[in-house]
Scaffold this active site. Structure first.
Site, PDB file in Angstrom:
ATOM      1  N   LYS A   1      -3.226 -50.289  11.613  1.00 13.70           N
ATOM      2  CA  LYS A   1      -3.412 -50.783  10.237  1.00 13.70           C
ATOM      3  C   LYS A   1      -3.600 -49.632   9.239  1.00 13.70           C
ATOM      4  CE  LYS A   1      -8.277 -51.323   9.461  1.00 13.70           C
ATOM      5  NZ  LYS A   1      -9.251 -51.905   8.608  1.00 13.70           N
TER       6      LYS A   1
ATOM      7  N   LYS B   1     -13.113 -46.920  16.465  1.00 15.45           N
ATOM      8  CA  LYS B   1     -13.769 -45.846  15.713  1.00 15.45           C
ATOM      9  C   LYS B   1     -14.504 -44.876  16.633  1.00 15.45           C
ATOM     10  CE  LYS B   1     -13.905 -47.745  11.141  1.00 15.45           C
ATOM     11  NZ  LYS B   1     -14.615 -48.048   9.921  1.00 15.45           N
TER      12      LYS B   1
ATOM     13  N   LYS C   1      -8.410 -46.591   5.126  1.00 17.23           N
ATOM     14  CA  LYS C   1      -8.755 -45.571   4.125  1.00 17.23           C
ATOM     15  C   LYS C   1      -9.289 -44.295   4.766  1.00 17.23           C
ATOM     16  CE  LYS C   1     -12.284 -48.453   2.423  1.00 17.23           C
ATOM     17  NZ  LYS C   1     -13.005 -48.863   3.633  1.00 17.23           N
TER      18      LYS C   1
END
Ligand code: AQP
Length: 343
Positions: free
Chosen positions: A207, A124, A210
């Site tokens: 992966k 992230k 969202k």
């Protein structure tokens, strides 16, 4: 003589299970197959706490109006997926201040080196070249607080969260050694046998997430049947034409995994059924299965969102139940650490 109880009988000693999703966007098929579907299956066997981790969501910048909407939506989606709000403890993380309080304490017992090794932080922070928040770095301490506050035995999560569970266990062991072995229950992680890692439809090596900026990479639980069909049709597949379940064909493998997680059939059974068929068959049939799974959840979620006062009443009740339990643990931790008891 019949005995009359003035209160509902205390439920038999069920083990505690806890899990949550960040309301950082609409939930995806990955969240459903990796998390919610298992919660629903396990809810009757455990004393369950399910919540929306809004405090975690603000580790990256959120639009206030959207955050509120997504938090209601997450809770409504849990119910639409089959969570029984009357038998589990359902709440919003920010409604139970003990999460943030215990997180501070745990921050003082986890080391920079440990947090720096977290894959989620590396992934992230790599996506944000500047202004990476300290909260993103210390996210695992808050997650550990979420779990340890409730003396949790089992945490069902997708593969991606395994590392955070390991650090939770490390922190708990460390504090138990200092303050007494009965301070924290050491939680176990439960990774579902299938559906633990649903991959992006556009890049099957990463992966399904969202917060992926490419909306075609994920099926959202808000997508219409048509959007689902289009996304599956555009799903990146691999070279060749044989439908085999192998590391060399991550795109095909992902579609088989999705089918397996939905139907419960083994990947071998699914692969056998496609012998001699084309990629197109697999895509179309996967799309139909996904649409049939998502459709009822989507429709029920929308119905529930029309009455936020009902959701508010559930959240209030859930937060009260959670607070009682959380404050007992926090009080114990504070006393053992040496804080003067609150009057
Ligand atoms: N692709 C996935 N496959 C299987 N399980 C998944 N989970 C998430 N993505 C997949 C599981 O969903 C639960 C909630 O996850 P989260 O929202 O708290 O955080 P996350 O793992 O970071 O999920 P996202 O979708 O990738 O969110 P963003 O993009 O906001 O960071 C967990 O049990 C997780 O394992």
């Amino acid at each position: 003589m019949t005995q009359i109880h003035s209160q509902a009988p205390v439920p038999s000693e069920k083990k505690v299970m806890l899990s949550a999703v960040q309301p950082s966007n609409r939930l995806t098929l990955g969240n459903y197959l990796g998390a919610l579907k298992n919660w629903v299956q396990l809810q009757s066997q455990f004393d369950c706490l399910f919540f929306a981790v809004d405090l975690h969501a603000v580790t990256v910048r959120q639009d206030p109006k959207e955050l509120k909407e997504q938090t209601y939506r997450a809770i409504a989606t849990y119910i639409a997926a089959g969570i029984d709000p009357n038998s589990v403890t359902l709440f919003a993380q920010s409604h139970v201040p003990q999460h943030a309080e215990l997180a501070w304490i745990l921050n003082c017992f986890v080391y920079m080196g440990e947090l720096g090794r977290m894959t989620q932080f590396k992934d992230k922070s790599a996506k944000q070249d500047q202004n990476i928040s300290v909260g993103l770095f210390t996210y695992p301490a808050l997650m550990a607080a979420d779990i340890l506050l409730y003396k949790t035995h089992l945490v069902p999560v997708g593969e991606d969260q395994k590392q955070h569970l390991e650090i939770t266990r490390d922190i708990a062991h460390r504090m138990n050694q200092i303050y007494g072995s009965d301070l924290f229950t050491i939680p176990e992680v439960y990774i579902p046998p299938v559906g633990a890692r649903i991959m992006s439809l556009q890049n099957p090596l990463s992966k399904m997430s969202k917060s992926d900026p490419d909306p075609n990479s994920a099926v959202y639980l808000t997508d219409s049947d048509d959007q689902i069909r289009k996304k599956l049709k555009r799903a990146v597949t691999d070279s060749g034409s044989d439908i085999v379940y192998s590391e060399e064909k991550p795109g095909i493998r992902n579609l088989i995994d999705i089918q397996s997680a939905i139907t419960g059939r083994s990947t071998q059974q699914i692969t056998d059924a496609y012998a001699g068929k084309q990629y197109g068959h697999l895509k179309v049939e996967t799309a139909e299965l996904v649409a049939a799974t998502v459709g009822p959840i989507r429709n029920r979620t929308e119905e529930l969102l029309r009455d936020t006062s009902y959701l508010d009443s559930l959240l209030k009740k859930g937060a009260e139940k959670a607070k009682t339990r959380a404050s007992n643990t926090l009080k114990d931790v504070y006393e053992r650490i040496g804080f003067i008891p609150r009057g």
